[in-house]
Design a protein around this motif. Structure first.
Motif, PDB file in Angstrom:
ATOM      1  N   ALA A  57      25.111  13.066  12.237  1.00  0.00           N
ATOM      2  CA  ALA A  57      24.547  13.083  10.883  1.00  0.00           C
ATOM      3  C   ALA A  57      24.579  14.496  10.297  1.00  0.00           C
ATOM      4  O   ALA A  57      24.880  14.674   9.117  1.00  0.00           O
ATOM      5  CB  ALA A  57      23.114  12.550  10.903  1.00  0.00           C
ATOM      6  N   TYR A  58      24.300  15.509  11.118  1.00  0.00           N
ATOM      7  CA  TYR A  58      24.366  16.895  10.641  1.00  0.00           C
ATOM      8  C   TYR A  58      25.805  17.284  10.312  1.00  0.00           C
ATOM      9  O   TYR A  58      26.048  18.012   9.360  1.00  0.00           O
ATOM     10  CB  TYR A  58      23.790  17.846  11.693  1.00  0.00           C
ATOM     11  N   VAL A  97      19.519  17.689   0.752  1.00  0.00           N
ATOM     12  CA  VAL A  97      18.215  17.757   1.409  1.00  0.00           C
ATOM     13  C   VAL A  97      17.754  16.377   1.878  1.00  0.00           C
ATOM     14  O   VAL A  97      17.233  16.235   2.990  1.00  0.00           O
ATOM     15  CB  VAL A  97      17.167  18.393   0.465  1.00  0.00           C
ATOM     16  N   LEU A  98      17.967  15.355   1.059  1.00  0.00           N
ATOM     17  CA  LEU A  98      17.578  14.008   1.445  1.00  0.00           C
ATOM     18  C   LEU A  98      18.344  13.554   2.688  1.00  0.00           C
ATOM     19  O   LEU A  98      17.774  12.935   3.590  1.00  0.00           O
ATOM     20  CB  LEU A  98      17.800  13.023   0.288  1.00  0.00           C
ATOM     21  N   ASP A  99      19.633  13.878   2.762  1.00  0.00           N
ATOM     22  CA  ASP A  99      20.445  13.507   3.928  1.00  0.00           C
ATOM     23  C   ASP A  99      19.927  14.178   5.200  1.00  0.00           C
ATOM     24  O   ASP A  99      19.893  13.573   6.269  1.00  0.00           O
ATOM     25  CB  ASP A  99      21.909  13.884   3.698  1.00  0.00           C
ATOM     26  N   LYS A 100      19.525  15.434   5.090  1.00  0.00           N
ATOM     27  CA  LYS A 100      18.978  16.143   6.255  1.00  0.00           C
ATOM     28  C   LYS A 100      17.662  15.500   6.688  1.00  0.00           C
ATOM     29  O   LYS A 100      17.431  15.281   7.876  1.00  0.00           O
ATOM     30  CB  LYS A 100      18.759  17.623   5.958  1.00  0.00           C
ATOM     31  N   THR A 101      16.817  15.184   5.714  1.00  0.00           N
ATOM     32  CA  THR A 101      15.532  14.557   6.022  1.00  0.00           C
ATOM     33  C   THR A 101      15.736  13.212   6.704  1.00  0.00           C
ATOM     34  O   THR A 101      15.063  12.900   7.699  1.00  0.00           O
ATOM     35  CB  THR A 101      14.706  14.383   4.732  1.00  0.00           C
ATOM     36  N   ILE A 102      16.669  12.431   6.203  1.00  0.00           N
ATOM     37  CA  ILE A 102      16.972  11.128   6.814  1.00  0.00           C
ATOM     38  C   ILE A 102      17.514  11.318   8.227  1.00  0.00           C
ATOM     39  O   ILE A 102      17.128  10.597   9.151  1.00  0.00           O
ATOM     40  CB  ILE A 102      17.952  10.331   5.937  1.00  0.00           C
ATOM     41  N   ALA A 103      18.393  12.295   8.422  1.00  0.00           N
ATOM     42  CA  ALA A 103      18.950  12.573   9.752  1.00  0.00           C
ATOM     43  C   ALA A 103      17.833  12.938  10.732  1.00  0.00           C
ATOM     44  O   ALA A 103      17.805  12.453  11.868  1.00  0.00           O
ATOM     45  CB  ALA A 103      19.982  13.696   9.675  1.00  0.00           C
ATOM     46  N   VAL A 134      14.099  20.529  14.805  1.00  0.00           N
ATOM     47  CA  VAL A 134      15.228  20.334  13.887  1.00  0.00           C
ATOM     48  C   VAL A 134      14.765  20.253  12.436  1.00  0.00           C
ATOM     49  O   VAL A 134      15.465  20.705  11.538  1.00  0.00           O
ATOM     50  CB  VAL A 134      16.098  19.101  14.256  1.00  0.00           C
ATOM     51  N   ALA A 135      13.576  19.684  12.214  1.00  0.00           N
ATOM     52  CA  ALA A 135      13.064  19.593  10.843  1.00  0.00           C
ATOM     53  C   ALA A 135      12.798  20.985  10.272  1.00  0.00           C
ATOM     54  O   ALA A 135      13.079  21.252   9.104  1.00  0.00           O
ATOM     55  CB  ALA A 135      11.788  18.745  10.802  1.00  0.00           C
ATOM     56  N   LEU A 136      12.288  21.879  11.109  1.00  0.00           N
ATOM     57  CA  LEU A 136      11.964  23.234  10.649  1.00  0.00           C
ATOM     58  C   LEU A 136      13.131  24.208  10.771  1.00  0.00           C
ATOM     59  O   LEU A 136      13.315  25.067   9.918  1.00  0.00           O
ATOM     60  CB  LEU A 136      10.760  23.770  11.424  1.00  0.00           C
ATOM     61  N   GLY A 137      13.901  24.088  11.839  1.00  0.00           N
ATOM     62  CA  GLY A 137      14.946  25.085  12.103  1.00  0.00           C
ATOM     63  C   GLY A 137      16.374  24.611  11.911  1.00  0.00           C
ATOM     64  O   GLY A 137      17.313  25.387  12.069  1.00  0.00           O
ATOM     65  N   GLY A 138      16.556  23.343  11.560  1.00  0.00           N
ATOM     66  CA  GLY A 138      17.897  22.796  11.444  1.00  0.00           C
ATOM     67  C   GLY A 138      18.629  23.151  10.163  1.00  0.00           C
ATOM     68  O   GLY A 138      19.804  22.819   9.999  1.00  0.00           O
ATOM     69  N   SER A 198      15.571   9.866  11.415  1.00  0.00           N
ATOM     70  CA  SER A 198      16.316   8.915  12.247  1.00  0.00           C
ATOM     71  C   SER A 198      16.365   9.398  13.693  1.00  0.00           C
ATOM     72  O   SER A 198      16.292   8.596  14.630  1.00  0.00           O
ATOM     73  CB  SER A 198      17.738   8.737  11.712  1.00  0.00           C
ATOM     74  N   PHE A 199      16.486  10.704  13.868  1.00  0.00           N
ATOM     75  CA  PHE A 199      16.463  11.304  15.202  1.00  0.00           C
ATOM     76  C   PHE A 199      15.145  10.998  15.911  1.00  0.00           C
ATOM     77  O   PHE A 199      15.127  10.545  17.059  1.00  0.00           O
ATOM     78  CB  PHE A 199      16.683  12.813  15.056  1.00  0.00           C
ATOM     79  N   LEU A 200      14.024  11.184  15.221  1.00  0.00           N
ATOM     80  CA  LEU A 200      12.718  10.874  15.802  1.00  0.00           C
ATOM     81  C   LEU A 200      12.617   9.388  16.136  1.00  0.00           C
ATOM     82  O   LEU A 200      12.175   9.015  17.225  1.00  0.00           O
ATOM     83  CB  LEU A 200      11.604  11.286  14.832  1.00  0.00           C
ATOM     84  N   ARG A 201      13.053   8.531  15.204  1.00  0.00           N
ATOM     85  CA  ARG A 201      13.023   7.085  15.440  1.00  0.00           C
ATOM     86  C   ARG A 201      13.855   6.714  16.659  1.00  0.00           C
ATOM     87  O   ARG A 201      13.417   5.947  17.517  1.00  0.00           O
ATOM     88  CB  ARG A 201      13.554   6.344  14.210  1.00  0.00           C
ATOM     89  N   ASP A 202      15.055   7.292  16.782  1.00  0.00           N
ATOM     90  CA  ASP A 202      15.935   6.975  17.910  1.00  0.00           C
ATOM     91  C   ASP A 202      15.340   7.429  19.239  1.00  0.00           C
ATOM     92  O   ASP A 202      15.437   6.719  20.245  1.00  0.00           O
ATOM     93  CB  ASP A 202      17.310   7.610  17.700  1.00  0.00           C
TER      94      ASP A 202
END
Length: 107
Positions: A38-39, A45-51, A91-95, A54-58
């Motif tokens: 996804a990255y 910004v929305l795509d990064k947030t979704i990625a 990843v949310a903060l540093g990605g 989704s990472f947390l969900r997975d």
């Protein structure tokens, strides 16, 4: 290695963060590789947030599949949820530096 073309499992592909070993990285490899993909695809910004979400969900799905409903492994399961949340937070903060920004969006 061309930027934004590969997955590398859990952890950073380059820089100083490459030296940091993610706890239980092999356990979360599938979720990490999906996040890398996804990255690599990138966007705004929305795509990064979704990625990231989704990472947390997975990661949470992997934990649920592995531990099931067992009450005997409660604390171990809680540890894995903590590691998953820390991975997500990282990843949310540093990605922002690793995401493939497209269009008029700047890092």
């Amino acid at each position: 290695m061309e930027k934004f073309t590969e997955t590398n499992g859990c952890g950073a592909a380059d820089g100083l963060l490459k030296l940091v070993k993610v706890p239980h990285g092999k356990f979360f490899d599938c979720a990490c590789n999906g996040h890398d993909t996804a990255y690599n695809k990138g966007g705004g910004v929305l795509d990064k947030t979704i990625a990231d979400l989704s990472f947390l969900r997975d990661m949470r799905m992997l934990i649920k599949e592995y531990f099931g409903q067992s009450k005997k492994l409660f604390w171990e399961r809680q540890w894995f949820y903590t590691v998953a949340f820390l991975n997500y937070s990282g990843v949310a903060l540093g990605g922002w530096f690793y995401f493939n920004w497209k269009g008029s969006v700047k890092k």
